[in-house]
Write a protein that holds these residues in place. Structure first.
Motif, short mmCIF file in Angstrom:
data_model
loop_
_atom_site.label_atom_id
_atom_site.label_comp_id
_atom_site.label_asym_id
_atom_site.label_seq_id
_atom_site.Cartn_x
_atom_site.Cartn_y
_atom_site.Cartn_z
N TYR A 91 0.78 -1.23 0.20
CA TYR A 91 -0.10 0.14 -0.10
C TYR A 91 0.88 1.27 0.06
CZ TYR A 91 -3.75 -3.35 1.17
OH TYR A 91 -4.57 -4.46 1.17
N ASP A 150 -9.68 7.37 6.09
CA ASP A 150 -9.43 7.52 4.71
C ASP A 150 -8.75 8.87 4.52
OD1 ASP A 150 -11.34 9.65 5.07
OD2 ASP A 150 -13.04 8.75 4.33
N VAL A 156 -12.56 4.79 9.19
CA VAL A 156 -13.18 3.71 8.72
C VAL A 156 -13.19 2.42 9.19
CG1 VAL A 156 -13.24 5.21 6.36
CG2 VAL A 156 -11.61 3.47 6.99
N ALA A 157 -12.19 2.33 10.28
CA ALA A 157 -12.19 1.05 10.85
C ALA A 157 -11.03 1.26 12.04
CB ALA A 157 -11.44 -0.02 10.07
N GLU A 170 -7.70 -6.36 4.38
CA GLU A 170 -9.25 -6.32 4.16
C GLU A 170 -9.82 -4.83 4.33
OE1 GLU A 170 -13.17 -7.92 6.72
OE2 GLU A 170 -11.53 -9.50 5.96
N ARG A 171 -9.26 -4.32 5.48
CA ARG A 171 -9.76 -2.86 5.99
C ARG A 171 -9.32 -2.02 4.86
NH1 ARG A 171 -10.60 -4.24 11.48
NH2 ARG A 171 -12.61 -5.63 11.20
N ASP A 173 -8.17 -2.13 1.87
CA ASP A 173 -8.58 -2.32 0.40
C ASP A 173 -10.10 -1.66 0.41
OD1 ASP A 173 -6.73 -3.95 -0.46
OD2 ASP A 173 -7.75 -5.86 -0.02
N THR A 174 -10.59 -1.29 1.54
CA THR A 174 -11.89 -0.41 1.41
C THR A 174 -11.51 1.14 1.19
OG1 THR A 174 -12.27 0.07 3.90
CG2 THR A 174 -13.20 -2.02 2.87
N VAL A 175 -10.19 1.36 1.53
CA VAL A 175 -9.92 3.08 1.50
C VAL A 175 -9.03 3.31 0.35
CG1 VAL A 175 -10.59 3.58 3.75
CG2 VAL A 175 -8.25 2.91 3.32
N THR A 176 -8.36 2.21 -0.53
CA THR A 176 -7.51 2.49 -1.51
C THR A 176 -8.06 2.17 -2.94
OG1 THR A 176 -6.59 0.28 -1.14
CG2 THR A 176 -5.45 2.12 -0.08
#
Length: 176
Positions: A91, A150, A156-157, A170-171, A173-176
């Motif tokens: 990332y 984010d 977000v988590a 997993e977490r 992947d929701t912001v990238t």
């Protein structure tokens, strides 16, 4: 009679835990900006691998951010750093920041903290937050504690305890 003893023991445990926290962190004073407030927060950063001495904003401005809250005395925090190392390279557009609320200068020096960081393979921004403002802003109730924001700085988590590399991916992947 036994119920009284159980209640007394529970109360004593709570007071002991609170006393340890106060001994390590001090009593927040009224008007102390570190003791209250939301995000973003500014922390002192240390000269260590991947980190330079100065200050940093938490979360990082204009980038998704993984914020790791830790302490050098926390064995599970070592595990959390390993999981973060495992995902960080995947990332490149995500900022990683680790922050401790330990008081540097009492029994822990900046050099001690940098040595611990090096021994545990830390390679990103290392911050100190002796007033526990960052912990409070994220609502951390245990260490290690990971929060992901984010690019707008919105949480977000969160994860209390060790977040595995799979959970972090997993977490993220929701912001990238």
């Amino acid at each position: 009679m036994n119920r009284r003893r159980v209640l007394a023991a529970l109360a004593g445990s709570g007071l002991t835990g609170a006393s340890v926290w106060v001994a390590r962190n001090g009593v927040p004073s009224p008007g102390n900006e570190d003791a209250a407030g939301g995000l973003p927060r500014t922390v002192e950063t240390l000269d260590a691998p991947g980190s330079t001495a100065g200050t940093a904003q938490v979360p990082s401005p204009d980038a998704p951010t993984v914020v790791d809250l830790f302490a050098t005395w926390c064995a599970r925090c070592d595990e959390q750093l390993a999981a973060m190392r495992a995902v960080r390279g995947d990332y490149p557009d995500v900022s990683f920041v680790s922050v401790t609320n330990e008081r540097v200068g009492d029994t822990l020096t900046r050099g001690d903290l940098a040595d611990w960081w090096t021994a545990n393979g830390g390679e990103w921004t290392l911050g100190v937050d002796p007033g526990s403002g960052v912990l409070a802003a994220f609502g951390a109730n245990a260490l290690p504690f990971v929060a992901i924001t984010d690019a707008d700085g919105e949480i977000v988590a969160t994860h209390s305890g060790v977040a595995s590399a799979a959970t972090l991916r997993e977490r993220l992947d929701t912001v990238t």
